[in-house]
Design a protein around this motif. Structure first.
Motif, PDB file in Angstrom:
ATOM      1  N   ASN A  61       0.860  -1.192   0.000  1.00 38.52           N
ATOM      2  CA  ASN A  61       0.000   0.000   0.000  1.00 38.52           C
ATOM      3  C   ASN A  61       0.891   1.234   0.000  1.00 38.52           C
ATOM      4  O   ASN A  61       1.584   1.505   0.979  1.00 38.52           O
ATOM      5  CB  ASN A  61      -0.893  -0.006   1.244  1.00 38.52           C
ATOM      6  CG  ASN A  61      -1.734  -1.274   1.348  1.00 38.52           C
ATOM      7  OD1 ASN A  61      -2.831  -1.348   0.834  1.00 38.52           O
ATOM      8  ND2 ASN A  61      -1.191  -2.297   2.022  1.00 38.52           N
ATOM      9  N   GLU A 104      -3.469   3.689  12.570  1.00 33.89           N
ATOM     10  CA  GLU A 104      -4.094   4.741  11.769  1.00 33.89           C
ATOM     11  C   GLU A 104      -3.067   5.322  10.791  1.00 33.89           C
ATOM     12  O   GLU A 104      -1.917   5.561  11.152  1.00 33.89           O
ATOM     13  CB  GLU A 104      -4.626   5.853  12.668  1.00 33.89           C
ATOM     14  CG  GLU A 104      -5.377   6.941  11.884  1.00 33.89           C
ATOM     15  CD  GLU A 104      -5.864   8.070  12.782  1.00 33.89           C
ATOM     16  OE1 GLU A 104      -7.071   8.299  12.825  1.00 33.89           O
ATOM     17  OE2 GLU A 104      -5.007   8.718  13.425  1.00 33.89           O
ATOM     18  N   ASP A 129      -7.554  12.762   4.643  1.00 31.66           N
ATOM     19  CA  ASP A 129      -7.654  11.426   4.047  1.00 31.66           C
ATOM     20  C   ASP A 129      -6.956  10.430   4.973  1.00 31.66           C
ATOM     21  O   ASP A 129      -5.744  10.244   4.920  1.00 31.66           O
ATOM     22  CB  ASP A 129      -6.982  11.429   2.660  1.00 31.66           C
ATOM     23  CG  ASP A 129      -7.269  10.150   1.874  1.00 31.66           C
ATOM     24  OD1 ASP A 129      -7.900   9.230   2.444  1.00 31.66           O
ATOM     25  OD2 ASP A 129      -6.835  10.072   0.706  1.00 31.66           O
ATOM     26  N   THR A 130      -7.714   9.844   5.892  1.00 33.46           N
ATOM     27  CA  THR A 130      -7.146   8.910   6.876  1.00 33.46           C
ATOM     28  C   THR A 130      -7.895   7.584   6.828  1.00 33.46           C
ATOM     29  O   THR A 130      -9.017   7.503   6.305  1.00 33.46           O
ATOM     30  CB  THR A 130      -7.232   9.485   8.309  1.00 33.46           C
ATOM     31  OG1 THR A 130      -8.609   9.633   8.659  1.00 33.46           O
ATOM     32  CG2 THR A 130      -6.516  10.816   8.408  1.00 33.46           C
ATOM     33  N   LYS A 131      -7.251   6.546   7.388  1.00 34.71           N
ATOM     34  CA  LYS A 131      -7.943   5.252   7.514  1.00 34.71           C
ATOM     35  C   LYS A 131      -7.315   4.462   8.645  1.00 34.71           C
ATOM     36  O   LYS A 131      -6.144   4.671   9.009  1.00 34.71           O
ATOM     37  CB  LYS A 131      -7.884   4.466   6.208  1.00 34.71           C
ATOM     38  CG  LYS A 131      -6.516   3.986   5.788  1.00 34.71           C
ATOM     39  CD  LYS A 131      -6.653   3.117   4.531  1.00 34.71           C
ATOM     40  CE  LYS A 131      -5.293   2.669   4.010  1.00 34.71           C
ATOM     41  NZ  LYS A 131      -5.424   1.800   2.837  1.00 34.71           N
ATOM     42  N   ILE A 132      -8.100   3.550   9.211  1.00 38.06           N
ATOM     43  CA  ILE A 132      -7.609   2.665  10.268  1.00 38.06           C
ATOM     44  C   ILE A 132      -7.523   1.255   9.701  1.00 38.06           C
ATOM     45  O   ILE A 132      -8.479   0.749   9.094  1.00 38.06           O
ATOM     46  CB  ILE A 132      -8.525   2.716  11.501  1.00 38.06           C
ATOM     47  CG1 ILE A 132      -8.379   4.081  12.192  1.00 38.06           C
ATOM     48  CG2 ILE A 132      -8.197   1.583  12.474  1.00 38.06           C
ATOM     49  CD1 ILE A 132      -9.327   4.322  13.333  1.00 38.06           C
ATOM     50  N   VAL A 133      -6.360   0.627   9.862  1.00 40.14           N
ATOM     51  CA  VAL A 133      -6.131  -0.739   9.386  1.00 40.14           C
ATOM     52  C   VAL A 133      -6.039  -1.652  10.600  1.00 40.14           C
ATOM     53  O   VAL A 133      -5.218  -1.422  11.498  1.00 40.14           O
ATOM     54  CB  VAL A 133      -4.823  -0.815   8.557  1.00 40.14           C
ATOM     55  CG1 VAL A 133      -4.515  -2.256   8.157  1.00 40.14           C
ATOM     56  CG2 VAL A 133      -4.908   0.087   7.338  1.00 40.14           C
ATOM     57  N   TRP A 170       1.082   6.106   2.142  1.00 38.51           N
ATOM     58  CA  TRP A 170       0.407   6.209   3.438  1.00 38.51           C
ATOM     59  C   TRP A 170       1.447   6.329   4.547  1.00 38.51           C
ATOM     60  O   TRP A 170       2.434   5.614   4.559  1.00 38.51           O
ATOM     61  CB  TRP A 170      -0.458   4.976   3.723  1.00 38.51           C
ATOM     62  CG  TRP A 170      -1.671   4.861   2.845  1.00 38.51           C
ATOM     63  CD1 TRP A 170      -1.817   4.091   1.733  1.00 38.51           C
ATOM     64  CD2 TRP A 170      -2.918   5.561   3.014  1.00 38.51           C
ATOM     65  NE1 TRP A 170      -3.071   4.258   1.189  1.00 38.51           N
ATOM     66  CE2 TRP A 170      -3.770   5.155   1.952  1.00 38.51           C
ATOM     67  CE3 TRP A 170      -3.392   6.487   3.956  1.00 38.51           C
ATOM     68  CZ2 TRP A 170      -5.066   5.639   1.816  1.00 38.51           C
ATOM     69  CZ3 TRP A 170      -4.686   6.971   3.808  1.00 38.51           C
ATOM     70  CH2 TRP A 170      -5.508   6.548   2.744  1.00 38.51           C
ATOM     71  N   ARG A 214      -2.473   8.250   7.391  1.00 37.75           N
ATOM     72  CA  ARG A 214      -2.980   9.376   6.609  1.00 37.75           C
ATOM     73  C   ARG A 214      -2.255   9.393   5.262  1.00 37.75           C
ATOM     74  O   ARG A 214      -1.125   8.926   5.143  1.00 37.75           O
ATOM     75  CB  ARG A 214      -2.776  10.707   7.358  1.00 37.75           C
ATOM     76  CG  ARG A 214      -1.336  10.989   7.735  1.00 37.75           C
ATOM     77  CD  ARG A 214      -1.175  12.300   8.468  1.00 37.75           C
ATOM     78  NE  ARG A 214       0.177  12.435   9.009  1.00 37.75           N
ATOM     79  CZ  ARG A 214       0.682  13.543   9.507  1.00 37.75           C
ATOM     80  NH1 ARG A 214      -0.064  14.658   9.527  1.00 37.75           N
ATOM     81  NH2 ARG A 214       1.902  13.579   9.987  1.00 37.75           N
ATOM     82  N   ARG A 215      -2.936   9.936   4.288  1.00 40.74           N
ATOM     83  CA  ARG A 215      -2.421   9.956   2.916  1.00 40.74           C
ATOM     84  C   ARG A 215      -1.169  10.834   2.814  1.00 40.74           C
ATOM     85  O   ARG A 215      -1.149  11.956   3.288  1.00 40.74           O
ATOM     86  CB  ARG A 215      -3.496  10.476   1.959  1.00 40.74           C
ATOM     87  CG  ARG A 215      -3.064  10.669   0.527  1.00 40.74           C
ATOM     88  CD  ARG A 215      -2.769   9.363  -0.186  1.00 40.74           C
ATOM     89  NE  ARG A 215      -3.967   8.584  -0.451  1.00 40.74           N
ATOM     90  CZ  ARG A 215      -3.933   7.371  -1.012  1.00 40.74           C
ATOM     91  NH1 ARG A 215      -2.767   6.828  -1.338  1.00 40.74           N
ATOM     92  NH2 ARG A 215      -5.052   6.717  -1.227  1.00 40.74           N
TER      93      ARG A 215
END
Length: 361
Positions: free
Chosen positions: A263, A282, A304-308, A266, A284-285
């Motif tokens: 990925n 967590e 632009d964030t996401k939790i994996v 990030w 962020r882009r």
């Protein structure tokens, strides 16, 4: 020489510059082939494969090339601190000149990162052992499981008659990111993870694994993780875009073939845990990794964030130096990057009888 079937002579020629040709034949990224002008016509000369073939002579005791000792400086005792590629190369060169050389290695196994960092599927351990056997045949002595600064000091070695010291301890410790939540047990240094596997010890890493980093070591960490029966999924996250990843393209392609999910773009912001155990991370882009002046200075899109979700985080974002008590009372000057400050030609430090090379310099 290889084309004329003079394999031992070819090996002798290679070893004038490189005492570890069998190792290099397996792990070298072949940058010379990228620049080979024959590639303008059809394809590059297979420099790496030819060297790898010739270096097979070294693995066989009967066809091994042992260089002639050129001088006799056997009254000069040299201590090499660190048994990795830099220390082994220094030992080879010094023993050819007839010095009395002893390598001190803190681990039980010789080879440094060749043994403890590079996985066996890329570099078989018997290949490293065979190249080290050549040094033994040349008269180099080895003391393993001895940490200089802890078990013995440089001052004590001087008292034992050593005239000079070559420090080649490498960059053995993984760099941390200083993220919130990073101090839980399931956040592990990538180099420590590789060391555990290469020593044949049991690793606790299980379940969903996230590897952070985009270099060759990060790829090795991810590919080693995928091979564990206890791991169900391995994801690699890095700041760089796919085309700007520092890892070699072949390594990236092989990781993808082995079901490592890569990925790009990030950056991690925090490790999430519950009851002291990692549950996720967590991100962020990352928009760019370098600023206008070409310096490493990542910029992000905070919207632009996401939790994996994951069970283990393996950090592989570079290595740092661990001197321990090695340089205590030695007045050896360091650079602002914490490397040993050496003369670029002689590799001599600020202390007359101490020299340094490899990553630590």
């Amino acid at each position: 020489l290889a084309s004329q079937g003079k394999y031992v002579e070819a090996l002798e020629l290679i070893k004038k510059h490189n005492p570890l040709p069998a190792v290099c034949g397996r792990v070298c990224p072949r940058l010379c082939e990228e620049d080979c002008t024959r590639g303008d016509i059809d394809e590059a000369v297979a420099v790496d494969d030819i060297k790898k073939f010739i270096a097979e002579q070294d693995l066989n005791k009967e066809t091994r090339f042992i260089p002639r000792i050129r001088h006799d400086y056997s009254d000069k005792k040299i201590a090499i601190i660190g048994g990795g590629p830099s220390g082994l190369t220094c030992a080879y060169d010094l023993s050819v000149d007839g010095y009395d050389v002893t390598i001190f290695e803190k681990e039980k196994m010789l080879g440094g990162m060749l043994t403890l960092g590079i996985p066996s599927y890329r570099l078989e351990k018997d290949v490293i052992a065979a190249e080290i056997d050549v040094l033994r045949d040349m008269g180099v002595k080895f003391e393993t499981g001895v940490e200089i600064g802890k078990d013995k000091t440089i001052a004590e070695l001087r008292d034992l008659g050593f005239h000079a010291f070559y420090i080649a301890i490498g960059a053995q410790s993984g760099r941390s990111l200083g993220l919130p939540g990073e101090d839980v047990n399931e956040v592990v240094s990538g180099v420590d993870f590789l060391r555990t596997i290469n020593l044949g010890e049991k690793t606790e890493v299980t379940g969903k694994v996230v590897v952070i980093g985009g270099g060759n070591v990060a790829i090795d960490v991810a590919r080693s993780s995928v091979r564990l029966d206890s791991v169900t999924q391995t994801d690699l996250y890095c700041l760089e875009s796919r085309e700007n990843m520092p890892a070699h393209i072949e390594e990236i392609e092989e990781a993808l073939e082995e079901d490592v999910n890569i990925n790009n773009s990030w950056g991690p912001t925090r490790i999430i845990s519950e009851d002291g155990k990692v549950t996720g991370i967590e991100f962020r882009r990352c928009i760019s990794t370098f600023d206008e002046d070409g310096r490493f200075n990542p910029s992000y899109d905070d919207n632009d964030t996401k939790i994996v979700l994951c069970d283990y985080v393996l950090l592989s974002v570079g290595q740092v130096f661990n001197y321990g008590s090695l340089l205590e009372n030695e007045d050896v000057k360091l650079t602002n990057r914490m490397t040993i400050d050496v003369d670029p030609i002689t590799l001599q430090s600020s202390k007359a009888d101490i020299f340094a090379g490899g990553d630590v310099a």
